[in-house]
Design a protein around this motif. Structure first.
Motif, PDB file in Angstrom:
ATOM      1  N   GLU A 131      47.646  29.988  44.555  1.00  0.00           N
ATOM      2  CA  GLU A 131      48.342  29.019  44.795  1.00  0.00           C
ATOM      3  C   GLU A 131      48.911  28.195  43.249  1.00  0.00           C
ATOM      4  OE1 GLU A 131      46.218  26.336  46.680  1.00  0.00           O
ATOM      5  OE2 GLU A 131      46.295  27.154  48.784  1.00  0.00           O
ATOM      6  N   CYS A 132      49.974  28.363  43.383  1.00  0.00           N
ATOM      7  CA  CYS A 132      50.603  28.061  41.723  1.00  0.00           C
ATOM      8  C   CYS A 132      51.330  26.570  42.522  1.00  0.00           C
ATOM      9  CB  CYS A 132      51.274  28.338  41.374  1.00  0.00           C
ATOM     10  SG  CYS A 132      52.806  29.247  42.767  1.00  0.00           S
ATOM     11  N   ASN A 133      51.726  25.241  41.675  1.00  0.00           N
ATOM     12  CA  ASN A 133      52.133  24.149  42.037  1.00  0.00           C
ATOM     13  C   ASN A 133      53.118  23.844  41.132  1.00  0.00           C
ATOM     14  OD1 ASN A 133      52.566  21.697  42.522  1.00  0.00           O
ATOM     15  ND2 ASN A 133      50.752  20.663  42.527  1.00  0.00           N
ATOM     16  N   THR A 134      54.282  23.801  40.929  1.00  0.00           N
ATOM     17  CA  THR A 134      55.334  22.932  39.953  1.00  0.00           C
ATOM     18  C   THR A 134      55.674  21.562  39.797  1.00  0.00           C
ATOM     19  OG1 THR A 134      56.487  24.162  41.054  1.00  0.00           O
ATOM     20  CG2 THR A 134      56.290  25.867  39.254  1.00  0.00           C
ATOM     21  N   TRP A 135      55.007  21.381  40.885  1.00  0.00           N
ATOM     22  CA  TRP A 135      55.668  19.625  41.171  1.00  0.00           C
ATOM     23  C   TRP A 135      55.035  18.790  39.479  1.00  0.00           C
ATOM     24  CZ3 TRP A 135      58.393  15.957  43.658  1.00  0.00           C
ATOM     25  CH2 TRP A 135      58.415  15.514  43.306  1.00  0.00           C
ATOM     26  N   ASN A 136      56.012  18.009  39.151  1.00  0.00           N
ATOM     27  CA  ASN A 136      55.617  17.354  37.854  1.00  0.00           C
ATOM     28  C   ASN A 136      56.562  15.377  38.756  1.00  0.00           C
ATOM     29  OD1 ASN A 136      55.970  14.983  35.986  1.00  0.00           O
ATOM     30  ND2 ASN A 136      55.976  17.472  34.984  1.00  0.00           N
ATOM     31  N   LYS A 137      55.869  14.734  39.228  1.00  0.00           N
ATOM     32  CA  LYS A 137      56.743  13.432  39.637  1.00  0.00           C
ATOM     33  C   LYS A 137      57.724  12.896  38.550  1.00  0.00           C
ATOM     34  CE  LYS A 137      55.357   9.116  42.386  1.00  0.00           C
ATOM     35  NZ  LYS A 137      54.595   8.277  42.146  1.00  0.00           N
ATOM     36  N   SER A 138      57.171  12.993  37.682  1.00  0.00           N
ATOM     37  CA  SER A 138      58.137  12.208  36.262  1.00  0.00           C
ATOM     38  C   SER A 138      59.429  12.635  36.241  1.00  0.00           C
ATOM     39  CB  SER A 138      57.508  12.153  35.587  1.00  0.00           C
ATOM     40  OG  SER A 138      56.293  13.252  34.554  1.00  0.00           O
ATOM     41  N   THR A 139      59.634  14.160  36.112  1.00  0.00           N
ATOM     42  CA  THR A 139      60.841  15.366  36.123  1.00  0.00           C
ATOM     43  C   THR A 139      61.486  16.172  37.184  1.00  0.00           C
ATOM     44  OG1 THR A 139      59.354  16.919  35.866  1.00  0.00           O
ATOM     45  CG2 THR A 139      59.129  15.810  33.878  1.00  0.00           C
ATOM     46  N   CYS A 140      60.791  16.123  38.314  1.00  0.00           N
ATOM     47  CA  CYS A 140      60.934  16.091  39.488  1.00  0.00           C
ATOM     48  C   CYS A 140      62.154  15.425  40.763  1.00  0.00           C
ATOM     49  CB  CYS A 140      60.194  16.959  40.791  1.00  0.00           C
ATOM     50  SG  CYS A 140      59.545  18.559  39.464  1.00  0.00           S
ATOM     51  N   ILE A 141      62.705  15.952  41.558  1.00  0.00           N
ATOM     52  CA  ILE A 141      63.635  15.161  42.083  1.00  0.00           C
ATOM     53  C   ILE A 141      62.965  14.344  43.451  1.00  0.00           C
ATOM     54  CG2 ILE A 141      65.467  14.935  43.583  1.00  0.00           C
ATOM     55  CD1 ILE A 141      67.026  16.722  41.621  1.00  0.00           C
ATOM     56  N   CYS A 159      63.270   8.339  55.368  1.00  0.00           N
ATOM     57  CA  CYS A 159      62.278   9.458  54.799  1.00  0.00           C
ATOM     58  C   CYS A 159      62.094   8.446  53.407  1.00  0.00           C
ATOM     59  CB  CYS A 159      63.284  10.206  53.829  1.00  0.00           C
ATOM     60  SG  CYS A 159      61.834  11.148  52.578  1.00  0.00           S
ATOM     61  N   ARG A 160      60.637   8.213  53.115  1.00  0.00           N
ATOM     62  CA  ARG A 160      59.566   7.474  52.312  1.00  0.00           C
ATOM     63  C   ARG A 160      59.220   8.573  51.525  1.00  0.00           C
ATOM     64  NH1 ARG A 160      55.334   4.586  52.217  1.00  0.00           N
ATOM     65  NH2 ARG A 160      54.071   5.217  53.538  1.00  0.00           N
ATOM     66  N   ASP A 161      59.718   7.815  50.297  1.00  0.00           N
ATOM     67  CA  ASP A 161      58.656   8.659  49.404  1.00  0.00           C
ATOM     68  C   ASP A 161      56.944   8.652  49.222  1.00  0.00           C
ATOM     69  OD1 ASP A 161      58.115  10.804  47.697  1.00  0.00           O
ATOM     70  OD2 ASP A 161      59.092  10.427  46.009  1.00  0.00           O
ATOM     71  N   THR A 162      56.076   9.892  49.498  1.00  0.00           N
ATOM     72  CA  THR A 162      55.030   9.972  49.154  1.00  0.00           C
ATOM     73  C   THR A 162      53.979  10.566  48.657  1.00  0.00           C
ATOM     74  OG1 THR A 162      53.938  11.380  51.218  1.00  0.00           O
ATOM     75  CG2 THR A 162      54.281   8.567  51.482  1.00  0.00           C
ATOM     76  N   SER A 163      54.382  10.343  47.557  1.00  0.00           N
ATOM     77  CA  SER A 163      54.297  12.018  46.427  1.00  0.00           C
ATOM     78  C   SER A 163      53.292  11.303  46.024  1.00  0.00           C
ATOM     79  CB  SER A 163      55.488  12.463  45.639  1.00  0.00           C
ATOM     80  OG  SER A 163      56.278  13.518  46.231  1.00  0.00           O
ATOM     81  N   THR A 164      52.545  12.018  44.922  1.00  0.00           N
ATOM     82  CA  THR A 164      51.193  11.604  44.605  1.00  0.00           C
ATOM     83  C   THR A 164      51.499  12.570  43.454  1.00  0.00           C
ATOM     84  OG1 THR A 164      50.130  13.514  45.308  1.00  0.00           O
ATOM     85  CG2 THR A 164      49.574  10.988  46.436  1.00  0.00           C
ATOM     86  N   GLU A 165      50.959  12.330  42.257  1.00  0.00           N
ATOM     87  CA  GLU A 165      50.435  13.381  40.607  1.00  0.00           C
ATOM     88  C   GLU A 165      50.245  14.390  40.591  1.00  0.00           C
ATOM     89  OE1 GLU A 165      52.017  11.969  37.993  1.00  0.00           O
ATOM     90  OE2 GLU A 165      52.738   9.850  38.557  1.00  0.00           O
ATOM     91  N   LYS A 166      50.126  15.173  42.051  1.00  0.00           N
ATOM     92  CA  LYS A 166      49.991  16.570  42.328  1.00  0.00           C
ATOM     93  C   LYS A 166      49.997  16.932  43.602  1.00  0.00           C
ATOM     94  CE  LYS A 166      45.023  16.299  40.108  1.00  0.00           C
ATOM     95  NZ  LYS A 166      44.067  16.161  39.704  1.00  0.00           N
ATOM     96  N   GLU A 167      51.025  16.311  44.282  1.00  0.00           N
ATOM     97  CA  GLU A 167      51.479  17.116  45.072  1.00  0.00           C
ATOM     98  C   GLU A 167      53.038  16.387  45.827  1.00  0.00           C
ATOM     99  OE1 GLU A 167      49.998  18.297  49.711  1.00  0.00           O
ATOM    100  OE2 GLU A 167      49.082  16.578  48.374  1.00  0.00           O
ATOM    101  N   ARG A 168      54.750  16.859  45.893  1.00  0.00           N
ATOM    102  CA  ARG A 168      55.193  16.345  46.352  1.00  0.00           C
ATOM    103  C   ARG A 168      55.528  16.741  47.837  1.00  0.00           C
ATOM    104  NH1 ARG A 168      60.072  19.351  49.186  1.00  0.00           N
ATOM    105  NH2 ARG A 168      61.998  18.718  48.496  1.00  0.00           N
ATOM    106  N   LYS A 169      55.472  15.257  48.679  1.00  0.00           N
ATOM    107  CA  LYS A 169      54.994  14.758  49.761  1.00  0.00           C
ATOM    108  C   LYS A 169      56.371  13.807  50.377  1.00  0.00           C
ATOM    109  CE  LYS A 169      51.000  13.664  51.075  1.00  0.00           C
ATOM    110  NZ  LYS A 169      49.665  12.751  51.484  1.00  0.00           N
ATOM    111  N   TRP A 170      56.229  13.531  51.314  1.00  0.00           N
ATOM    112  CA  TRP A 170      57.749  12.526  52.245  1.00  0.00           C
ATOM    113  C   TRP A 170      56.593  12.040  53.829  1.00  0.00           C
ATOM    114  CZ3 TRP A 170      58.733  17.915  52.093  1.00  0.00           C
ATOM    115  CH2 TRP A 170      58.680  18.082  53.154  1.00  0.00           C
ATOM    116  N   LYS A 171      57.532  10.945  53.604  1.00  0.00           N
ATOM    117  CA  LYS A 171      56.823  10.911  55.902  1.00  0.00           C
ATOM    118  C   LYS A 171      58.354  10.157  55.721  1.00  0.00           C
ATOM    119  CE  LYS A 171      53.873   8.041  58.193  1.00  0.00           C
ATOM    120  NZ  LYS A 171      52.845   6.822  57.684  1.00  0.00           N
ATOM    121  N   CYS A 172      58.275  10.586  57.531  1.00  0.00           N
ATOM    122  CA  CYS A 172      59.411  10.008  58.263  1.00  0.00           C
ATOM    123  C   CYS A 172      58.965   8.445  58.981  1.00  0.00           C
ATOM    124  CB  CYS A 172      60.579  10.649  59.205  1.00  0.00           C
ATOM    125  SG  CYS A 172      61.693  12.196  58.503  1.00  0.00           S
ATOM    126  N   GLU A 173      59.689   7.960  58.613  1.00  0.00           N
ATOM    127  CA  GLU A 173      59.405   6.759  58.907  1.00  0.00           C
ATOM    128  C   GLU A 173      60.378   6.129  59.978  1.00  0.00           C
ATOM    129  OE1 GLU A 173      57.620   3.387  56.231  1.00  0.00           O
ATOM    130  OE2 GLU A 173      55.941   4.872  56.197  1.00  0.00           O
TER     131      GLU A 173
END
Length: 471
Positions: A131-141, A159-173
């Motif tokens: 596995e690899c992770n290229t997510w970066n909360k400060s630089t990624c959209i 859509c509500r952004d619930t991303s963390t520093e290590k993971e790209r996440k979202w939630k439909c509310e």
């Protein structure tokens, strides 16, 4: 040296030609193994390659022998042989990891095994993955703002952004009061929330025995008082319209408490418990209805609407009181029949919609009764000629006594319901006291405000007085 003649020369020439043209049998022979061969089947760890030779040195002619096959594989005039190759051991060396399969998200990257120092991919093919992770909360959209890979939410959801520093996440509310369904695919209007089921109140066994004795004794006390009252008037054969109203009120109260003294084990029989609950509801409703009719009868005298005997006949009062009560109970049974009876008592239920079918009619009758009593005493009415003064006096006494009887009947009914519903010892004690007072009040005031009973009591008093004076 002499030369042959021409005839002899011809014969010799023909013999030479025939000797040349005559076929000769030639046996076949194998050519050397070819130096060109197939690639090795494996790049390391021992593989195989094929080599060829042909039956062409010489090629068999006429009746000459073909080449003898020495291997298992036979291609006619060709022969194939397997030869080992790349017998060196395989070393687990890998090329560099590939780029991550995802951009600004979690993905995978792979690497393949190479043989030796070369970059040739080994055969058989061996590949590793991680596995690899290229997510970066400060630089990624933000996933909610990514136009190249937009998030699709169902209708009425955002859509509500619930991303963390290590993971790209979202939630439909869901919005506007909608809620996401179980599959998470649609926003639906939620059904009305049901109240949390009330836990069944319990008493310790010894307290339960005491509470049962108290409640049954209290009902027995009021049964005794009301029974004495009924027997007294039956003995005196008093059946005036006002007395008929009071008698039916007493019968309803008596029957309600008779049903309340049913054994506790009644709850173990749902059908019997439901019948007891319906009968208790009917009897208490009729009790309050006849108190209201008594107030109406009293008002018709005090307000000088009638001269004597009331607005209705005795039978009409009975039919109106019990008939209206039955209509109320039948209406409740149409909608709440299953809620009659209970899990731990057979009194009227207070945690079901049936509670409103019990309280609203009774409270309405109580309010109307107090309104008639107040209206009868708050205004000055023009007297009618020919009024029955004894009945008028009884009506005025009834006006005052109902102000005492009604609160006790209502309070003992209400406390009784709460005591069974809450299984509370203090309420059971209060219910017992109120039952005794209510029974005594009904007995005393129903006897004292009746003109014929008063006349007999006065006559009895005079006889007693004469007897004491004569002695």
């Amino acid at each position: 040296m002499s030369w042959p003649t021409s005839g002899t020369a011809t014969l010799v020439l023909l013999a030479c030609i025939l000797q040349v043209v005559q076929p000769v049998d030639v046996d076949g022979g194998w050519s050397p193994w070819a130096t060109l061969h197939t690639p090795c089947s494996r790049t390391c760890g021992g593989g195989e390659q094929l080599r060829f030779r042909s039956c062409s040195m010489p090629t068999p002619r006429e009746n000459g022998q073909k080449c003898l096959m020495s291997d298992l594989i036979n291609y006619g005039d060709e022969e194939t042989s397997k030869a080992p190759c790349n017998t060196q051991d395989c070393e687990k060396k890998f090329a560099a990891w590939s780029n991550c399969s995802a951009i600004c998200d979690k993905g995978t990257q792979t690497r393949v095994q190479v043989c030796g120092d070369s970059l040739d991919i080994c055969n058989p093919h061996y590949e590793e993955e991680m596995e690899c992770n290229t997510w970066n909360k400060s630089t990624c959209i933000s996933p909610c703002d990514d136009e190249d890979n937009p998030v699709t939410c169902p209708e009425f959801a955002v859509c509500r952004d619930t991303s963390t520093e290590k993971e790209r996440k979202w939630k439909c509310e869901c919005t506007m009061g909608f809620k996401m369904n179980a599959a998470g695919l649609a926003c639906i209007r939620p059904p009305p929330e049901l109240p949390t089921p009330r836990p069944i109140p319990t008493l310790p066994p010894e307290q339960k025995v005491v509470a049962t004795v108290i409640s049954k004794t209290a009902s027995t006390v009021i049964i005794i008082f009301v029974s004495i009252t009924l027997c007294l008037f039956l003995f005196l054969r008093i059946f005036t319209p006002d007395r008929v109203i009071q008698m039916n009120m007493e019968i309803a109260l008596l029957m309600a408490h008779i049903f309340l003294v049913f054994p506790v084990e009644t709850v173990e029989y749902p059908t019997l418990c439901r019948i007891v609950s319906i009968c208790v509801h009917l009897c208490f409703t009729a009790c309050f209805f006849f108190i209201f009719l008594e107030a109406l009868h009293m008002y018709s005298f005090v307000a000088y609407i009638i001269k004597k005997d009331g607005m209705l006949t005795r039978m009409q009062y009975v039919l109106v009181g019990w008939g209206c009560s039955c209509i109320i109970i039948l209406f409740c049974m149409c909608f709440e029949y299953e809620n009659y009876g209970g899990e731990y008592h057979c009194w009227l239920q207070m945690d079901k919609p049936l509670f409103y079918g019990q309280m609203i009619p009774v409270i309405t009758l109580v309010i109307l009764t107090f309104t008639l009593i107040e209206a009868a005493g708050a205004a000055e009415y023009k007297p009618l000629k020919g009024m029955d003064q004894k009945q008028l006096t009884s009506a005025r006494i009834s006006q005052r006594t109902n102000l005492i009887i009604l609160p006790f009947v209502f309070s003992h009914w209400l406390v009784g319901m709460f005591s069974e519903y809450e299984q509370n010892m203090a309420l059971y004690g209060t219910f017992s006291i109120l039952n005794g007072i209510t029974g005594g009040v009904v007995f005393f005031f129903h006897c004292s405000n009746n003109q014929q009973v008063r006349a007999k009591l006065v006559g009895l008093y005079k006889k007693m007085c004469k007897g004491s004076s004569a002695s």
